[in-house]
Design a protein around this motif. Sequence first.
Motif, PDB file in Angstrom:
ATOM      1  N   THR A 135       8.102   8.390  78.621  1.00 25.95           N
ATOM      2  CA  THR A 135       6.780   9.009  78.450  1.00 25.95           C
ATOM      3  C   THR A 135       5.922   8.938  79.709  1.00 25.95           C
ATOM      4  N   ASN A 175       6.815   3.762  76.252  1.00 26.67           N
ATOM      5  CA  ASN A 175       8.226   3.936  76.587  1.00 26.67           C
ATOM      6  C   ASN A 175       8.384   4.602  77.948  1.00 26.67           C
ATOM      7  N   GLN A 234      11.937  -6.038  79.973  1.00 26.06           N
ATOM      8  CA  GLN A 234      12.080  -4.593  79.945  1.00 26.06           C
ATOM      9  C   GLN A 234      11.677  -3.967  81.283  1.00 26.06           C
ATOM     10  N   PHE A 257      15.050   5.031  75.362  1.00 24.44           N
ATOM     11  CA  PHE A 257      13.655   4.813  75.757  1.00 24.44           C
ATOM     12  C   PHE A 257      13.411   5.282  77.185  1.00 24.44           C
ATOM     13  N   LYS A 292      14.741  10.542  78.550  1.00 23.92           N
ATOM     14  CA  LYS A 292      15.290   9.971  77.322  1.00 23.92           C
ATOM     15  C   LYS A 292      16.616  10.671  77.032  1.00 23.92           C
TER      16      LYS A 292
END
Length: 192
Positions: free
Chosen positions: A55, A52, A36, A86, A80
């Motif tokens: 954020t 995420n 990721q 995400f 987002k």
Amino acid sequence: MRLYAFRRWTPALLAIAVAAPAAASKSASLLDYVGQCVPFARAASGIQIYGNAWTWWEQAEGKYERTHVPKEGAVIVFAKTARLPFGHVAVVSRVVEKRVVMLTHANWSRQNGERGHAEQDVTLFDVSRNNDWSDVKVWYKDVDGLGGGIYPVYGFIYGRAHAAAELTSRNPDYVGALIDAYVPVSGQPIAR
């Protein structure tokens, strides 16, 4: 294997399982990463934010400097959206000019049919109306150029630690980045 034999070998198997990833990570390149974008950006930038990607912008408030001006080693935070549920984070590897930078990030383009791989020095182009990095286009391997999508961005987070040495190549393709950004497609400039 009988339970007795398994129990007898368990400590040795656990030792091998724990030692193998540790040894591999010491010699592995940041660019060998597959996973990721968030753990990659954290490792590449030294910015210690979790959760995420979208954020990160709010989490950085009061902890790190937030701005709308790119600089090498800064993390760019994508908002987002339906296409990015995400969000996304990437690290600026080079500033090419006012509206063009290079990113190093993970989990964007497909490589060998799968997502998650790291990519070094890919083009990011500011297509915002006010030249404030609020909307961008990103180089996408599948089309060998800027993808068709425009992505909203919150801004850049400046870290306090040094960025990873492998963030940029020795000879980044500045000309290629400028061509990606400014060469017209079908007679129309790429920017809005």
